[in-house]
Design an enzyme around this catalytic site. Sequence first.
Site, PDB file in Angstrom:
ATOM      1  N   ASP A  34       0.822  -1.223   0.000  1.00  0.00           N
ATOM      2  CA  ASP A  34       0.000   0.000   0.000  1.00  0.00           C
ATOM      3  C   ASP A  34       0.852   1.268   0.000  1.00  0.00           C
ATOM      4  O   ASP A  34       0.330   2.378   0.086  1.00  0.00           O
ATOM      5  CB  ASP A  34      -0.951   0.007   1.207  1.00  0.00           C
ATOM      6  CG  ASP A  34      -0.205   0.021   2.535  1.00  0.00           C
ATOM      7  OD1 ASP A  34       1.051  -0.046   2.518  1.00  0.00           O
ATOM      8  OD2 ASP A  34      -0.864   0.113   3.573  1.00  0.00           O
ATOM      9  N   GLU A  36       3.156   2.119   2.313  1.00  0.00           N
ATOM     10  CA  GLU A  36       3.760   2.448   3.611  1.00  0.00           C
ATOM     11  C   GLU A  36       5.177   1.877   3.658  1.00  0.00           C
ATOM     12  O   GLU A  36       5.486   0.887   2.995  1.00  0.00           O
ATOM     13  CB  GLU A  36       2.924   1.839   4.747  1.00  0.00           C
ATOM     14  CG  GLU A  36       1.617   2.564   4.969  1.00  0.00           C
ATOM     15  CD  GLU A  36       0.872   2.055   6.198  1.00  0.00           C
ATOM     16  OE1 GLU A  36       1.377   1.150   6.884  1.00  0.00           O
ATOM     17  OE2 GLU A  36      -0.232   2.578   6.458  1.00  0.00           O
ATOM     18  N   HIS A 127      16.232  29.335  -0.425  1.00  0.00           N
ATOM     19  CA  HIS A 127      15.520  30.343  -1.188  1.00  0.00           C
ATOM     20  C   HIS A 127      15.604  31.724  -0.526  1.00  0.00           C
ATOM     21  O   HIS A 127      15.665  32.748  -1.201  1.00  0.00           O
ATOM     22  CB  HIS A 127      14.075  29.880  -1.300  1.00  0.00           C
ATOM     23  CG  HIS A 127      13.248  30.708  -2.175  1.00  0.00           C
ATOM     24  ND1 HIS A 127      13.537  30.899  -3.504  1.00  0.00           N
ATOM     25  CD2 HIS A 127      12.136  31.434  -1.914  1.00  0.00           C
ATOM     26  CE1 HIS A 127      12.631  31.693  -4.018  1.00  0.00           C
ATOM     27  NE2 HIS A 127      11.781  32.033  -3.089  1.00  0.00           N
ATOM     28  N   LYS A 189      10.955  40.364 -12.708  1.00  0.00           N
ATOM     29  CA  LYS A 189      10.030  39.238 -12.967  1.00  0.00           C
ATOM     30  C   LYS A 189       8.794  39.345 -12.094  1.00  0.00           C
ATOM     31  O   LYS A 189       8.880  39.744 -10.937  1.00  0.00           O
ATOM     32  CB  LYS A 189      10.775  37.929 -12.657  1.00  0.00           C
ATOM     33  CG  LYS A 189       9.908  36.691 -12.529  1.00  0.00           C
ATOM     34  CD  LYS A 189      10.746  35.460 -12.220  1.00  0.00           C
ATOM     35  CE  LYS A 189      10.175  34.660 -11.078  1.00  0.00           C
ATOM     36  NZ  LYS A 189      10.926  33.456 -10.754  1.00  0.00           N
TER      37      LYS A 189
HETATM   38  C1  R5P Z   1      11.871  31.929  -7.470  1.00  0.00           C
HETATM   39  O1  R5P Z   1      11.830  32.913  -6.761  1.00  0.00           O
HETATM   40  C2  R5P Z   1      13.039  31.007  -7.502  1.00  0.00           C
HETATM   41  O2  R5P Z   1      14.237  31.642  -7.227  1.00  0.00           O
HETATM   42  C3  R5P Z   1      13.126  30.304  -8.850  1.00  0.00           C
HETATM   43  O3  R5P Z   1      13.375  31.267  -9.842  1.00  0.00           O
HETATM   44  C4  R5P Z   1      11.855  29.590  -9.163  1.00  0.00           C
HETATM   45  O4  R5P Z   1      11.435  28.824  -8.087  1.00  0.00           O
HETATM   46  C5  R5P Z   1      12.006  28.723 -10.389  1.00  0.00           C
HETATM   47  O5  R5P Z   1      10.781  28.134 -10.664  1.00  0.00           O
HETATM   48  P1  R5P Z   1      10.360  27.769 -12.147  1.00  0.00           P
HETATM   49  O6  R5P Z   1      11.474  26.958 -12.732  1.00  0.00           O
HETATM   50  O7  R5P Z   1       9.097  26.979 -11.965  1.00  0.00           O
HETATM   51  O8  R5P Z   1      10.111  29.031 -12.871  1.00  0.00           O
END
Ligand code: R5P
Length: 302
Positions: A34, A36, A127, A189
């Site tokens: 399953d 697990e 990040h 962006k």
């Molecule tokens: C966003 O702030 C991150 O630094 C990356 O640019 C992002 O997570 C990349 O995601 P994707 O490849 O889906 O555009």
Amino acid sequence: MKIFSGTSNKPLAENLAKKLGTELSPLEIHVFPDGEKRVRVLEKVVDEDCVVVQPTSPEPDKNYMELFFIVDALRRSGASKIKAVIPYLGYQRQDHVFRVGEAVSLEVIATLLKWGGVDEVISFDLHSIKIPEIFKIKLIHLSALPIFAEQIKKMGKESVLISPDMGGIRRIKILSEMLNNMPYAVIEKNRDLATGKITMSGIRGESASWRKENAVIVDDMISTGSTIVTAASLLKDKGAKNIYVFAAHAVFSEDAPKMLGDSSLRKVFVTDTIDIPKSKRFPKLKILSVAETIAKQLKKNS
Ligand code: R5P
């Protein structure tokens, strides 16, 4: 120190063990019909420092659960200290509430790691630099940027570093310093939080310097590939010649490998924080290893 590996990136764990002059310690990971899992430590770990290597994408939930079970098995077997090497920390992009009503998923993960018995987490290219503050245990934040700097130096031609969004400005400045103040520029962006759709409106900084021989896009991760491919086409439109990409984490969701492979990019450099299956590899992809960086960190405190 004993090194264990979950199933998400065994090649990296094996490489790490080799660099530390040892071998992986055995674990039994049995999967029931399953789905697990039952995890069992097959070696004595009483009073030992134990390291578990397990990046958590893809699939993050599956890999996190496996990690929690390995840590629990080690703790119950008497390990004195448990370090979780999570080179790619899944859920790191959900580190705060973006829209009312959302969960802070990374905080849940941080709580579970501490509660499960992890003493220290080692991760790469997070990040946001604020992420360690969410953790109530030590989180060591390593970076692939020095590895990237070495590679960019080898490219030898006149280059400009490009961040594909404002969030990457700190990263690009650090890399620029490592490369003798190499010029850099930042793309504006926008991402629609509901649809995920990306738009890029222009480039800030170092006016026209992205027209140099190499435009080098640097990002923390590539997930769907939209950010990189949209950035590359904007740079091409603006006259960039050779476009290269350096990104620490090859999350490679959806059609990312195909999009990147079919794009105008010359080469895509990533690291092995995430294991990339053969089906997701393409000729332009170059994989650099972070094993040595992790080994150096582990040697420091052993
Ligand atoms: C966003 O702030 C991150 O630094 C990356 O640019 C992002 O997570 C990349 O995601 P994707 O490849 O889906 O555009």
